[in-house]
Write an enzyme that holds these catalytic residues in place. Sequence first.
Site, PDB file in Angstrom:
ATOM      1  N   THR A  47       1.008  -1.355  -0.349  1.00  0.00           N
ATOM      2  CA  THR A  47      -0.330   0.007  -0.172  1.00  0.00           C
ATOM      3  C   THR A  47       0.589   1.546  -0.044  1.00  0.00           C
ATOM      4  O   THR A  47       0.673   2.268  -0.750  1.00  0.00           O
ATOM      5  CB  THR A  47      -0.915  -0.046   1.589  1.00  0.00           C
ATOM      6  N   CYS A  48       1.758   0.676   1.088  1.00  0.00           N
ATOM      7  CA  CYS A  48       2.598   2.738   1.047  1.00  0.00           C
ATOM      8  C   CYS A  48       3.349   2.454  -0.337  1.00  0.00           C
ATOM      9  O   CYS A  48       3.489   4.253  -0.647  1.00  0.00           O
ATOM     10  CB  CYS A  48       3.659   2.234   1.670  1.00  0.00           C
ATOM     11  N   SER A  49       3.311   1.843  -1.129  1.00  0.00           N
ATOM     12  CA  SER A  49       4.442   1.892  -2.522  1.00  0.00           C
ATOM     13  C   SER A  49       3.645   2.225  -4.251  1.00  0.00           C
ATOM     14  O   SER A  49       3.678   2.692  -4.931  1.00  0.00           O
ATOM     15  CB  SER A  49       5.154   0.943  -3.098  1.00  0.00           C
TER      16      SER A  49
END
Length: 160
Positions: A47-49
Amino acid sequence: MAIQIGQSLPDVELSVVGEDIRPCRTGELFAGSRVVLFAVPGAFTPTCSSRHLPGYVQHYADFQKAGVKVMCLAVNDAYVMQAWALAQRVPPGLLMLADGNAGFTRALGLELDGSAFGMGLRARRFALYAEDGVVRLLRVEAPGELRISSAEAMLAAIPR
């Protein structure tokens, strides 16, 4: 206990990552500025990327137009943050902050125990808006969520 609105951010040393890596105190980073700081549980994580950092990269110019600096924090070492910034095409000026030992994250009271997932101590997913080092807005996501700390949500919430 997590930092609260109206409190000053703790003054802790961490690494600012760009073309080079340099130590810096958070007090210096936030002094005299309007800043959105968002934190991710980990560089190169799904999700961060795919959503969190890319949203801030996409809207970076909008924050600049509003006179707001943008900083991304993760409990990762500086070399991982540098590689992630390169892979994500982070624009110069969007500061990547490596909190390798989680000193700043713990001082904020926003740590996450990711041991069950093999991640160790990490930052919770959050975003805050600070003026001259004082928290004016704080949004901490529920586990598994990315809504209130997104670039779009923070752009809508910060004073113009």
